[in-house]
Design a protein around this motif. Sequence first.
Motif, PDB file in Angstrom:
ATOM      1  N   LEU A  14       0.822  -1.219   0.000  1.00 33.96           N
ATOM      2  CA  LEU A  14       0.000   0.000   0.000  1.00 33.96           C
ATOM      3  C   LEU A  14       0.854   1.266   0.000  1.00 33.96           C
ATOM      4  N   VAL A  15       1.869   1.302   0.867  1.00 32.68           N
ATOM      5  CA  VAL A  15       2.727   2.491   0.926  1.00 32.68           C
ATOM      6  C   VAL A  15       3.478   2.647  -0.401  1.00 32.68           C
ATOM      7  N   GLY A  16       3.901   1.515  -0.975  1.00 35.70           N
ATOM      8  CA  GLY A  16       4.561   1.554  -2.279  1.00 35.70           C
ATOM      9  C   GLY A  16       3.663   2.172  -3.335  1.00 35.70           C
ATOM     10  N   GLU A  17       2.392   1.787  -3.303  1.00 31.67           N
ATOM     11  CA  GLU A  17       1.443   2.348  -4.277  1.00 31.67           C
ATOM     12  C   GLU A  17       1.172   3.823  -4.010  1.00 31.67           C
ATOM     13  N   MET A  18       1.202   4.198  -2.732  1.00 26.19           N
ATOM     14  CA  MET A  18       0.933   5.598  -2.401  1.00 26.19           C
ATOM     15  C   MET A  18       2.051   6.496  -2.905  1.00 26.19           C
ATOM     16  N   PHE A  19       3.249   5.993  -2.869  1.00 29.81           N
ATOM     17  CA  PHE A  19       4.376   6.848  -3.232  1.00 29.81           C
ATOM     18  C   PHE A  19       4.555   6.946  -4.739  1.00 29.81           C
ATOM     19  N   ALA A  20       4.571   5.849  -5.421  1.00 28.22           N
ATOM     20  CA  ALA A  20       4.798   5.917  -6.860  1.00 28.22           C
ATOM     21  C   ALA A  20       4.184   4.721  -7.543  1.00 28.22           C
ATOM     22  N   SER A  21       2.973   4.902  -8.053  1.00 24.03           N
ATOM     23  CA  SER A  21       2.342   3.827  -8.794  1.00 24.03           C
ATOM     24  C   SER A  21       1.197   4.445  -9.580  1.00 24.03           C
ATOM     25  N   THR A  22       0.809   3.804 -10.621  1.00 27.01           N
ATOM     26  CA  THR A  22      -0.304   4.346 -11.404  1.00 27.01           C
ATOM     27  C   THR A  22      -1.544   3.480 -11.246  1.00 27.01           C
ATOM     28  N   ARG A  23      -1.411   2.413 -10.440  1.00 26.93           N
ATOM     29  CA  ARG A  23      -2.552   1.524 -10.205  1.00 26.93           C
ATOM     30  C   ARG A  23      -2.598   1.131  -8.745  1.00 26.93           C
ATOM     31  N   GLY A  24      -3.717   0.594  -8.330  1.00 26.14           N
ATOM     32  CA  GLY A  24      -3.815   0.035  -6.985  1.00 26.14           C
ATOM     33  C   GLY A  24      -4.537   0.944  -6.003  1.00 26.14           C
ATOM     34  N   LEU A  25      -4.929   0.351  -4.860  1.00 30.42           N
ATOM     35  CA  LEU A  25      -5.689   1.097  -3.854  1.00 30.42           C
ATOM     36  C   LEU A  25      -4.889   2.259  -3.273  1.00 30.42           C
ATOM     37  N   GLY A  26      -3.576   2.056  -3.076  1.00 32.30           N
ATOM     38  CA  GLY A  26      -2.725   3.122  -2.544  1.00 32.30           C
ATOM     39  C   GLY A  26      -2.720   4.317  -3.484  1.00 32.30           C
ATOM     40  N   HIS A  27      -2.628   4.042  -4.776  1.00 34.36           N
ATOM     41  CA  HIS A  27      -2.658   5.115  -5.777  1.00 34.36           C
ATOM     42  C   HIS A  27      -4.009   5.818  -5.760  1.00 34.36           C
ATOM     43  N   LEU A  28      -5.085   5.045  -5.669  1.00 35.00           N
ATOM     44  CA  LEU A  28      -6.433   5.631  -5.615  1.00 35.00           C
ATOM     45  C   LEU A  28      -6.577   6.521  -4.377  1.00 35.00           C
ATOM     46  N   LEU A  29      -5.961   6.088  -3.279  1.00 37.40           N
ATOM     47  CA  LEU A  29      -5.988   6.854  -2.029  1.00 37.40           C
ATOM     48  C   LEU A  29      -5.324   8.216  -2.250  1.00 37.40           C
ATOM     49  N   MET A  30      -4.135   8.211  -2.876  1.00 40.39           N
ATOM     50  CA  MET A  30      -3.414   9.471  -3.113  1.00 40.39           C
ATOM     51  C   MET A  30      -4.171  10.341  -4.110  1.00 40.39           C
ATOM     52  N   ALA A  31      -4.747   9.706  -5.154  1.00 41.99           N
ATOM     53  CA  ALA A  31      -5.506  10.473  -6.151  1.00 41.99           C
ATOM     54  C   ALA A  31      -6.726  11.121  -5.486  1.00 41.99           C
ATOM     55  N   SER A  32      -7.359  10.394  -4.539  1.00 41.69           N
ATOM     56  CA  SER A  32      -8.530  10.942  -3.845  1.00 41.69           C
ATOM     57  C   SER A  32      -8.143  12.106  -2.944  1.00 41.69           C
ATOM     58  N   ILE A  33      -6.936  12.021  -2.355  1.00 45.30           N
ATOM     59  CA  ILE A  33      -6.462  13.136  -1.524  1.00 45.30           C
ATOM     60  C   ILE A  33      -6.288  14.371  -2.408  1.00 45.30           C
ATOM     61  N   GLY A  34      -5.747  14.144  -3.609  1.00 41.51           N
ATOM     62  CA  GLY A  34      -5.495  15.249  -4.544  1.00 41.51           C
ATOM     63  C   GLY A  34      -6.753  16.014  -4.896  1.00 41.51           C
ATOM     64  N   VAL A  35      -7.881  15.312  -4.986  1.00 40.76           N
ATOM     65  CA  VAL A  35      -9.132  16.003  -5.362  1.00 40.76           C
ATOM     66  C   VAL A  35     -10.086  16.151  -4.179  1.00 40.76           C
ATOM     67  N   ASP A  36      -9.561  15.975  -2.956  1.00 37.39           N
ATOM     68  CA  ASP A  36     -10.362  16.112  -1.725  1.00 37.39           C
ATOM     69  C   ASP A  36     -11.616  15.240  -1.731  1.00 37.39           C
ATOM     70  N   ASP A  37     -11.493  14.015  -2.250  1.00 40.88           N
ATOM     71  CA  ASP A  37     -12.645  13.120  -2.297  1.00 40.88           C
ATOM     72  C   ASP A  37     -12.672  12.290  -0.999  1.00 40.88           C
ATOM     73  N   ASN A  38     -13.134  12.940   0.081  1.00 44.78           N
ATOM     74  CA  ASN A  38     -13.062  12.293   1.397  1.00 44.78           C
ATOM     75  C   ASN A  38     -13.873  11.010   1.535  1.00 44.78           C
ATOM     76  N   PRO A  39     -15.088  10.940   0.943  1.00 48.67           N
ATOM     77  CA  PRO A  39     -15.827   9.668   1.066  1.00 48.67           C
ATOM     78  C   PRO A  39     -15.041   8.481   0.495  1.00 48.67           C
ATOM     79  N   THR A  40     -14.359   8.713  -0.654  1.00 50.96           N
ATOM     80  CA  THR A  40     -13.580   7.607  -1.241  1.00 50.96           C
ATOM     81  C   THR A  40     -12.408   7.237  -0.341  1.00 50.96           C
ATOM     82  N   ILE A  41     -11.718   8.265   0.222  1.00 45.78           N
ATOM     83  CA  ILE A  41     -10.593   7.982   1.132  1.00 45.78           C
ATOM     84  C   ILE A  41     -11.077   7.067   2.264  1.00 45.78           C
ATOM     85  N   LEU A  42     -12.188   7.479   2.892  1.00 42.63           N
ATOM     86  CA  LEU A  42     -12.690   6.704   4.037  1.00 42.63           C
ATOM     87  C   LEU A  42     -13.129   5.303   3.628  1.00 42.63           C
ATOM     88  N   ALA A  43     -13.776   5.205   2.439  1.00 41.69           N
ATOM     89  CA  ALA A  43     -14.242   3.894   1.993  1.00 41.69           C
ATOM     90  C   ALA A  43     -13.058   2.950   1.800  1.00 41.69           C
TER      91      ALA A  43
END
Lengths: 245, 248
Positions: A191-220
């Motif tokens: 997960l941390v690997g995906e958060m830092f540098a990845s174009t796929r995966g839940l970690g990447h989706l988490l970082m992308a959601s932070i970028g657009v302030d999509d809090n419901p997705t972050i929490l889900a």
Amino acid sequence: MKRAQTWLDGAAVIVAILLAWQFLSLIVGAHVLPPPRATAGRLVTLVGEPRFLADLASTAEAYVIALAIGMAGGLVLGVAFGGWRLIGDSFEPFMHLLVATPKVTLYPVILLLFGLGDSAKIAFGVLHALPPVAIMTANAIRTVRPVHRKTALTLRLSPTAYATRLLVPAVLPDILGAFRVCFAQALLGVLVGEMFASTRGLGHLLMASIGVDDNPTILAIVAIVFVFAGGGSAALLAAASRRKS
Amino acid sequence: MIRARWIQLGTAVVAVGALELICRLGWVRPTTLVPLSAMVQAAIAAAQDPDTLADFGLTLSTVAIVVAIAAVLGVVGGVALHAVPRWRRAAEPFIATYYALPLFALYPLLVVVLGVGTTPIIATGVLYAMMSVAMATLAGLDRIPAVYRKAARVNRLGRVATVTRILVPACAPDIAGGIALSVSYAFVAVIASEFLLASHGIGHAIADAYETFQTQRMYGLMLGLGVCVVAINLGMARVRAHLTTGAA
């Protein structure tokens, strides 16, 4: 009766967590911290989205591979460390060193060596999962009671029979414990690997959601990860305690 | 054991020598890997740079704040759970699986709730570090001989006085062991948070060096941080080992 009580207490803790979550959401505002119900709603819509399913599959694939390599590699190294004293004394300290290092700082090195992509996040998962398994397996083998070994000698068991009939059953609860740690650490690493540098995966989706302030997705996503990690760990814990008793 | 030490030393020397050789011979690009001598040079250069030192100081002070808060919350939580056996029974499965949860996933949420800055980093760190203190406190309280509580009753100590004058001092070695363990959790959480979403701190400095292709500086910072954290963690592990053997 006692069992029912345990279930009831566990349920009470879950209800307390949900109530605290709802309360916090009321204080800071639902747009900042969506309440449990809204999160559950987002979770349902998320599961219907093909992009999310692709991210989930990508994380799951990397996780399973990292878990398998971490567990198998850790077991092999652990058996070598625990079985041969010289090897253990010589190389186990390097494993302790690796455990003591905050591994996230090593991530750029992994990226430079493995490149951007799935192999980097798998390697990062393995880096988290393997050392504790190796150390715990080595300890388990070292603490097998000498009387077991003597019994095997007295009964003239072959090395294979000694391994399968005595050694494996004796160390199995500890190995299950090691697997529990591996289970959690591999997930964290991927997960941390995906958060830092990845174009796929839940970690990447988490970082992308932070970028657009999509809090419901972050929490889900956090909820999915927590339920999976907590549930898996609890199941392994129960299996280990059944073995011990 | 002496033979093992020689093998360790030999392995380290071979590894460092191989690293130096493959880098100096140009087998790997200098943007991928740099020799140890270059890492050491970069680490020394970073140690003389006031901005990097400030980042380092910030990380260390954040870790110190995290450990202080985690110690207080962990002891209070441990004492409270121990005092109400039913709560403890209910919480036990959650305590056992606590470190299996990727608490780090909460960091983005804490940023949303608490804003960008040091506060969400401290909060993530406390989440990580607190439980080891609480678990150690519970273990310590379990081991206190019944006669201590009797002595408290004989001397008519109140509840608070019993906790502060007898129970907590009696399990101080366990609590100290838990705090020593919490230091390594605090480092992991603080550095990882800085790495991902922060504008200051040594974790951020490393991520920044990576993103701006300053490979040598990145390795230098990693080396400096690695040596420092590993030394602190191994020191704390030794403290813990000393305390547990002393307590037994």
